[in-house]
Every structure is written in C-alpha cells, then in structure tokens.
Design an enzyme around this catalytic site. Sequence first.
Site, PDB file in Angstrom:
ATOM      1  CG  ASN A 139      -1.735   1.214   1.387  1.00 45.19           C
ATOM      2  OD1 ASN A 139      -1.826   2.016   0.457  1.00 45.19           O
ATOM      3  ND2 ASN A 139      -2.367   1.381   2.545  1.00 45.19           N
ATOM      4  CD1 TRP A 140       3.927   1.156  -2.590  1.00 46.59           C
ATOM      5  CD2 TRP A 140       3.873   2.107  -4.610  1.00 46.59           C
ATOM      6  NE1 TRP A 140       4.779   0.448  -3.402  1.00 46.59           N
ATOM      7  CE2 TRP A 140       4.761   1.026  -4.657  1.00 46.59           C
ATOM      8  CE3 TRP A 140       3.670   2.845  -5.779  1.00 46.59           C
ATOM      9  CZ2 TRP A 140       5.460   0.661  -5.815  1.00 46.59           C
ATOM     10  CZ3 TRP A 140       4.353   2.497  -6.929  1.00 46.59           C
ATOM     11  CH2 TRP A 140       5.251   1.412  -6.948  1.00 46.59           C
ATOM     12  CE  LYS A 141      -0.239   3.414   4.640  1.00 48.67           C
ATOM     13  NZ  LYS A 141      -0.209   3.577   6.072  1.00 48.67           N
ATOM     14  CG  HIS A 200      -6.011   2.232   5.040  1.00 47.46           C
ATOM     15  ND1 HIS A 200      -5.571   3.222   5.884  1.00 47.46           N
ATOM     16  CD2 HIS A 200      -5.011   1.324   4.958  1.00 47.46           C
ATOM     17  CE1 HIS A 200      -4.340   2.928   6.277  1.00 47.46           C
ATOM     18  NE2 HIS A 200      -3.980   1.776   5.730  1.00 47.46           N
ATOM     19  CD  GLU A 211      -3.077   5.844   6.442  1.00 49.84           C
ATOM     20  OE1 GLU A 211      -3.021   5.816   5.198  1.00 49.84           O
ATOM     21  OE2 GLU A 211      -2.203   5.314   7.163  1.00 49.84           O
ATOM     22  CD  GLU A 222      -3.842  -2.152   7.357  1.00 46.36           C
ATOM     23  OE1 GLU A 222      -2.781  -2.526   6.849  1.00 46.36           O
ATOM     24  OE2 GLU A 222      -4.323  -1.026   7.157  1.00 46.36           O
ATOM     25  CB  ILE A 256      -1.251   2.124  10.727  1.00 45.66           C
ATOM     26  CG1 ILE A 256      -2.112   0.863  10.584  1.00 45.66           C
ATOM     27  CG2 ILE A 256      -1.019   2.773   9.365  1.00 45.66           C
ATOM     28  CD1 ILE A 256      -3.480   1.106  10.027  1.00 45.66           C
ATOM     29  N   GLY A 257       2.180   2.694  10.696  1.00 47.51           N
ATOM     30  CA  GLY A 257       3.172   3.751  10.520  1.00 47.51           C
ATOM     31  C   GLY A 257       3.866   4.177  11.808  1.00 47.51           C
ATOM     32  CB  SER A 311       4.807  -1.341  12.230  1.00 51.75           C
ATOM     33  OG  SER A 311       4.462   0.017  12.425  1.00 51.75           O
ATOM     34  N   GLY A 366       2.811  -0.998   4.322  1.00 50.35           N
ATOM     35  CA  GLY A 366       2.866   0.413   3.953  1.00 50.35           C
ATOM     36  C   GLY A 366       4.304   0.854   3.739  1.00 50.35           C
ATOM     37  N   GLY A 367       4.887   1.469   4.751  1.00 46.34           N
ATOM     38  CA  GLY A 367       6.236   2.049   4.663  1.00 46.34           C
ATOM     39  C   GLY A 367       7.280   1.130   4.050  1.00 46.34           C
TER      40      GLY A 367
END
Length: 248
Positions: free
Chosen positions: A7-9, A91, A93, A163, A168-169, A209, A230-231
């Site tokens: 997930n590149w966001k 998601h 976000e 999630e 997350i992040g 994460s 993600g990251g």
Amino acid sequence: MALIAANWKMNKTFNEGITFINEFNKKIDDDSSNDILICPPFTLLNEIFKLKHEKIKLGAQNMYYEESGAFTGEISPLMVKEFCEYVIVGHSERRNLFKEPNQWINKKVLCAVNHGLKPILCIGETEEEKKKKKTNEVLETQLKACLKNVSENQTKQVVFAYEPVWAIGTGKNATPQEAQDAHAFIRSLLTDMYSQTTARPLKILYGGSVNTENTEELIKQKDIDGFLVGGASLKVESFMEIIKKAKK
Ligand code: PGA
C-alpha cells in the site's frame, strides 16, 4: 500461498513509481509461491499496468460506490476495473482522516464484488480501544456493518486485513500472538456469519508496521495469510525481502 500487498498510500510521483516497477520486475522470482499485489496511487495505475511483470497484481487504494456522475475527485469501479483486480476499502486513514463511516465501506464492498473486484476490507482498533480491551467488540462491529447484505458467495471474493490503528506507521507492530488472536477471532466471526467451509480459506492479512524483521514470526501464525505493507513497501529491497520471508 500468502498474499503480500504493497500500500503505497500518497507516495511516489510518476517517475518514482516507474523506477520502482522496473527494478522490482527484475527481482521477481518466477518460482515465488506468494501472490504479490501493488496498490499505487491512481496516477500510476495505467503505466504500472503496462510495465509490470505478469506475476504482479494491481489494486486501487480506494474507490467510490457509484459507477459515474457528479462526484468530484472520486474514482469509480468501472475505472478501477480497467487496471485492477483488487481495491482497498475501509483503510483506517480513510475512516479517520476522511470520516468514512461503516455504511459507506459496506456500499464499497458490495459495489466491488458486484463489479468482479476483490475488496481488501480493513478493520482494526485504535490505541484507546485496545487499552479499554475493546478490540474484539470493535472488530465485530466493523466486520458485521461492512459485510451487511454481502452474500456467502460474494464474501468469497473479499480479502480481510486486520490493521490495528496504533500499529500503522508507528513502528509498533502487534505481537505475533496479538495478531493471531485477532485473526482467529475474525475467522470465527466469519464462520458464525457464513460457514466454516467459507471462512477457512478466506485470506486475512495483517497490516501495521510490517518490516523485514517481523515478517517471519508473523507469517508462522496459523491465521495470518499475508500482509498489507505500507512504509516497507516503498523500497524495492525491503518489499522483496518481506515477500521472500513470508513463506506460508
Ligand atoms: P505501515 O502501513 O506498514 O506503514 O504501518 C500499513 C497500512 O496502513 O496499510
């Protein structure tokens, strides 16, 4: 077979995305037993669709639940379908920053399955809910609301992602046991809502994460069927290492 999704966001310009995919294509191992999915920003779907190695599947990060019309800034299932097999819905976000309620996410799940897309339905508790020991309650409320009127047959098209919002992040991943407990609970809910035959093969991804260090322990858990990354999916090396380590 595990499903490893990137997930590149809201990251990567056009050129950055192309550079990634060209490098990534070269590193794909034809025997890799994992399903690999990339969910780039909309602006990259068309080009990545053309350039990607055939083993890579594509997904959108979001979608509206109408086919067309006066919905400025939104993207429709018909547009997503031209390039994607999957679409992320719900998601955290989207839920928290853009105030998407469960009712919308439910409409998106129904819309996706009705258009032959596979929704990746994200659910998870916040830090405060976790502290109050409300994780299961939150998961149950979100899951049931988002799957309202989704038939047993349609559910087979859905991928689930646990999630935890606090993970997350943040660099704080759920422990393998915490994740396993949540995944087992989600599967038990799906068994109650539908049947064991339907629930058993459904994919439940863990997200929050995920990195090259925690992949191996997490994937060993019985009910973890892959990851939403993600990251760590933004660099070819780390995403590839996660794919290699995530052998189920
Ligand atoms: P993270 O994001 O891996 O950067 O924590 C995961 C996600 O939000 O899907």
